[in-house]
Design a protein around this motif. Structure first.
Motif, PDB file in Angstrom:
ATOM      1  N   LEU A  89       0.836  -1.208   0.000  1.00  0.00           N
ATOM      2  CA  LEU A  89       0.000   0.000   0.000  1.00  0.00           C
ATOM      3  C   LEU A  89       0.867   1.253   0.000  1.00  0.00           C
ATOM      4  CD1 LEU A  89      -2.863  -0.941   2.495  1.00  0.00           C
ATOM      5  CD2 LEU A  89      -2.888  -1.003   0.003  1.00  0.00           C
ATOM      6  N   GLY A  90       2.032   1.170   0.667  1.00  0.00           N
ATOM      7  CA  GLY A  90       2.954   2.296   0.616  1.00  0.00           C
ATOM      8  C   GLY A  90       3.417   2.571  -0.800  1.00  0.00           C
ATOM      9  N   GLY A  91       3.593   1.512  -1.594  1.00  0.00           N
ATOM     10  CA  GLY A  91       3.941   1.700  -2.993  1.00  0.00           C
ATOM     11  C   GLY A  91       2.886   2.477  -3.751  1.00  0.00           C
ATOM     12  N   LEU A  92       1.609   2.198  -3.465  1.00  0.00           N
ATOM     13  CA  LEU A  92       0.530   2.945  -4.117  1.00  0.00           C
ATOM     14  C   LEU A  92       0.522   4.399  -3.660  1.00  0.00           C
ATOM     15  CD1 LEU A  92      -2.359   0.312  -3.952  1.00  0.00           C
ATOM     16  CD2 LEU A  92      -0.827   0.818  -5.859  1.00  0.00           C
ATOM     17  N   ALA A  93       0.809   4.614  -2.366  1.00  0.00           N
ATOM     18  CA  ALA A  93       0.865   5.994  -1.866  1.00  0.00           C
ATOM     19  C   ALA A  93       2.009   6.758  -2.517  1.00  0.00           C
ATOM     20  CB  ALA A  93       1.031   5.988  -0.342  1.00  0.00           C
TER      21      ALA A  93
END
Length: 726
Positions: A89-93
């Motif tokens: 999810l950090g990658g998407l952020a």
């Protein structure tokens, strides 16, 4: 677990089992931090897109690609077996701004055609399709480059590979979806949402920016040598600052829970360990940030944490960081706790860490600490000497905390050494000696007792009080071949001996370790200083050596891999640029964005007080892609104007001014998408903060280069118009 303090006589109705620690809470908080950053970033991107486009419909078209790109990523993650965790999810952020870059360039070019060609006798479909074809190739190449820059993350091994490969997959999936949507959905929605003549001029923000950009651009075009010299000086200055950056593997995840591992002497009894646990709990419970303390002694029932009875493990639950009134940081609280426990409960070897961090550190090096200095050699006494000297030096190094040498001293043992000459004189077999000792100390079955149909073994050995007395063991009787009774002391030496608690082996050698944690300083600096002190002040005999492991070992392995793979990736980017423009000159011109993106990243890390870590390295990789994208957009349009017959100087000035909006939009939305992650203080935010800082700082300097330096030096790289193929 803890039991309700109510009466045990009513346990069926009055007792409750309450979990005092659950990893599910940490997972929920960490994912919640990333989810908030995603939502806040999307809102910021929406607001600034509207300010740049000045049209709600166009803004909504661009924003529509955002959730759809995330949906594509989720579908791909589902089929590839990836979970929604802190890193994925950090990658998407991180990629939230990059996801809309292609759509931004597409919608902005459609806008420009609608503004400039509204009087032409063309259908809306024809107008939009021509505008889309004009930027389709630059968008494909630019987005492909952004995806390629994340290839190094797929090559990471070990723990760092497990951490960052989900991020690489989620970003790549989302960017592929964003590219497809930018080329298909955005032109279709633009055809449905707009009509010829519906766009009237540029918004006020863009007009205001262009009014201030024109004189800056004019001055830069008039003095390209000066502009490039200043930019080069800034880049070289940032490289001079690079050694000032500390290094670490990954910023420590703040779990919101502290775990204290207190080691007592090996012979400590269970009662004394319980008493020490109560004293530790009392000291830690005095802090206002603490909500509860819970101690465990020995091995847990589930066997997940095998510990001897001389180890007290205390879990300290804390309030959320935003509710702390003391103003302390997470690391400062651990430091004052460690100092206070050492003062009030002296004589313990304390290790202040966190529940998951302890287990991770143990998986890395076999030791529950962030950093381990492993000493290898053959002689245990020599290892102990070197270990004590290394421990003393480590205590001198600022930032090294919870320093402790591997516990060597064990319990006192009774050692029996047979005298073979004496045994031969009495005609006693050594097996008789061993059998007598085994019976007297360990016990043996001497016969059976029958009670009806039941049978019971007769177990023979010395009483418990006699088994530890040397005088009685020395008098154990042995019978010689002549029938004489000989005491054990006549044929063997019986004495007390304190042996090592355990003997560790690794790398085909005996190993002794000195463990420590690092707080208030970068791990690379601590290791470098300690390594120098050991080299200068520790006498290391031949065959003995020291290796540093734990998180530092992962850091070295990850950085070594990135130093190898990143240059290869940059070479692939250069090859793509060459294939896109068919010219080494233009590929080199756009590639200038890469070093200037590094400049901003270094300055951002230094100003924010963050260290160069694997997340920071990922940030440098990410910013390369966006920087190259802006260069591709600008140079492609300048070349297009020249192909239409415009002189080079005029094409540079007009191209830079017309591409001001898309360049600023792509950079701004990428920055704004990361601002919430940069400013967040929730669980898990500190792991992503170095990455966000590098991207934000790198985009600031690379955008300045794209808008000022690149147009000014374009004429140095420009090819004759007849040779240009775009």
């Amino acid at each position: 677990m803890r039991r309700s303090p109510r009466s045990t006589s009513h346990c069926r109705t009055a007792c409750a089992i309450e979990p005092f620690y659950s990893q599910a809470d940490l997972v929920d908080k960490a994912i919640g931090t990333v989810e908030r950053a995603l939502l806040e970033g999307a809102v910021l991107v929406l607001i600034f897109l509207y300010l740049f486009l000045g049209n709600l419909r166009s803004t909504l078209i661009v924003i529509a690609s955002l959730p759809l790109s995330v949906l594509v990523a989720f579908i791909a993650m589902r089929y590839s077996g990836l979970s929604a965790n802190l890193m994925s999810l950090g990658g998407l952020a991180i990629g939230i701004g990059m996801m809309v870059d292609g759509s931004v360039v597409m919608i902005e070019n459609i806008f420009r055609h609608l503004e400039e060609r509204s009087e032409e006798d063309l259908s809306m479909w024809r107008l939009v399709s021509e505008a889309a074809r004009e930027v389709a190739r630059p968008i494909v190449f630019a987005m492909a480059i952004i995806i390629i820059v994340f290839l190094p993350l797929f090559t990471l091994e070990g723990v760092e590979g497990k951490l960052f490969s989900p991020m690489a997959y989620s970003i790549s999936f989302a960017l592929v979806g964003a590219l497809i949507l930018a080329l298909t959905l955005v032109p279709v929605l633009a055809t449905l949402a707009f009509s010829k003549g519906s766009i009237h001029g540029e918004p006020r923000l863009v007009l205001w920016l262009k009014a201030r950009y024109r004189p800056l651009l004019k001055g830069a075009l008039g003095a390209p040598g000066t502009v490039f010299g200043i930019a080069l000086a800034v880049f070289l200055g940032s490289l001079a600052l690079f050694p000032l950056l500390g290094t670490e593997f990954v910023p420590t995840l703040r779990e919101g829970t502290v775990q204290v591992r207190s080691t007592l002497p090996p012979g400590a009894s269970l009662d004394s360990a319980i008493e020490y646990g109560k004293r530790i709990q009392k000291v830690l419970g005095e802090y206002p940030e603490v909500t509860g303390t819970y101690s465990r002694i020995g091995r847990a029932e589930v066997g997940g944490d095998p510990e001897p009875v001389n180890v007290v493990a205390t879990v300290v639950t804390l309030k959320p960081l935003n509710e702390w009134e003391s103003g302390r940081s997470y690391e400062e609280l651990q430091s004052v706790m460690a100092e206070r426990v050492g003062e009030v409960v002296p004589g313990l070897a304390n290790n202040f860490s966190q529940p998951i961090q302890l287990r991770t550190d143990e998986l890395l090096s076999g030791v529950q600490a962030q950093l381990v200095a492993s000493i290898y050699g053959d002689d245990l006494d020599e290892l102990a000497r070197i270990g004590s000297e290394v421990e003393a030096l480590a205590r001198e190094v600022p930032g090294a905390t919870d320093v402790r040498t591997q516990q060597q001293g064990g319990k006192r043992q009774i050692v029996v050494r047979p005298d073979r000459d004496a045994l031969a004189r009495y005609g006693i077999n050594i097996d008789d000696v061993l059998g007598t000792l085994e019976t007297g100390v360990g016990g043996a079955t001497a016969g059976l007792v029958f009670d009806g149909i039941r049978r019971f073994d007769i177990f023979l050995r010395l009483q418990e009080s006699q088994r530890s007395r040397l005088d009685l063991i020395r008098e154990l009787p042995l019978r010689s071949t002549e029938g004489a009774v000989v005491p054990l002391s006549r044929v063997a030496d019986v004495g007390l001996y304190t042996g090592p608690k355990q003997i560790s082996r690794s790398n085909a050698s005996r190993r002794l370790y000195v463990q420590m944690n690092v707080r208030g300083r970068d791990m690379g600096g601590v290791v470098e200083e300690l390594r120098g002190l050991v080299r200068e002040r520790v006498d290391m005999p031949p065959g003995y050596f020291v290796e540093f492991g734990g998180q530092f070992e992962n850091q070295e392995r990850a950085m070594a891999r990135l130093y190898l793979v990143v240059p290869i990736t940059l070479a692939l980017i250069f090859l793509l640029l060459f294939s896109a423009f068919g010219s080494l000159r233009y590929a080199t011109l756009i590639f200038l964005n890469v070093p200037f993106a590094i400049t901003g990243g270094i300055i951002a890390l230094l100003v924010s007080g963050l260290y160069l870590s694997v997340p920071a390295a990922v940030g440098f990789i990410a910013v390369f892609g966006v920087a190259v994208l802006n260069g591709v957009v600008l140079v492609s349009y300048i070349n297009q104007l020249r192909d239409e017959g415009m002189p080079a100087d005029e094409a540079v000035a007009m191209g830079a001014e017309r591409r001001l909006r898309p360049v600023l939009m792509t950079a701004t939305v990428a920055i704004l998408g990361l601002v919430p992650l940069l400013l967040a203080d929730g669980i898990g935010s500190n792991v992503q903060r170095p990455l966000a800082a590098v991207v934000v700082g790198g985009l600031v300097t690379s955008t300045l280069l794209t808008l000022v330096v690149l147009p000014s030096v374009y004429r140095w790289f420009a090819m004759p118009r007849k040779e240009v193929e775009v």
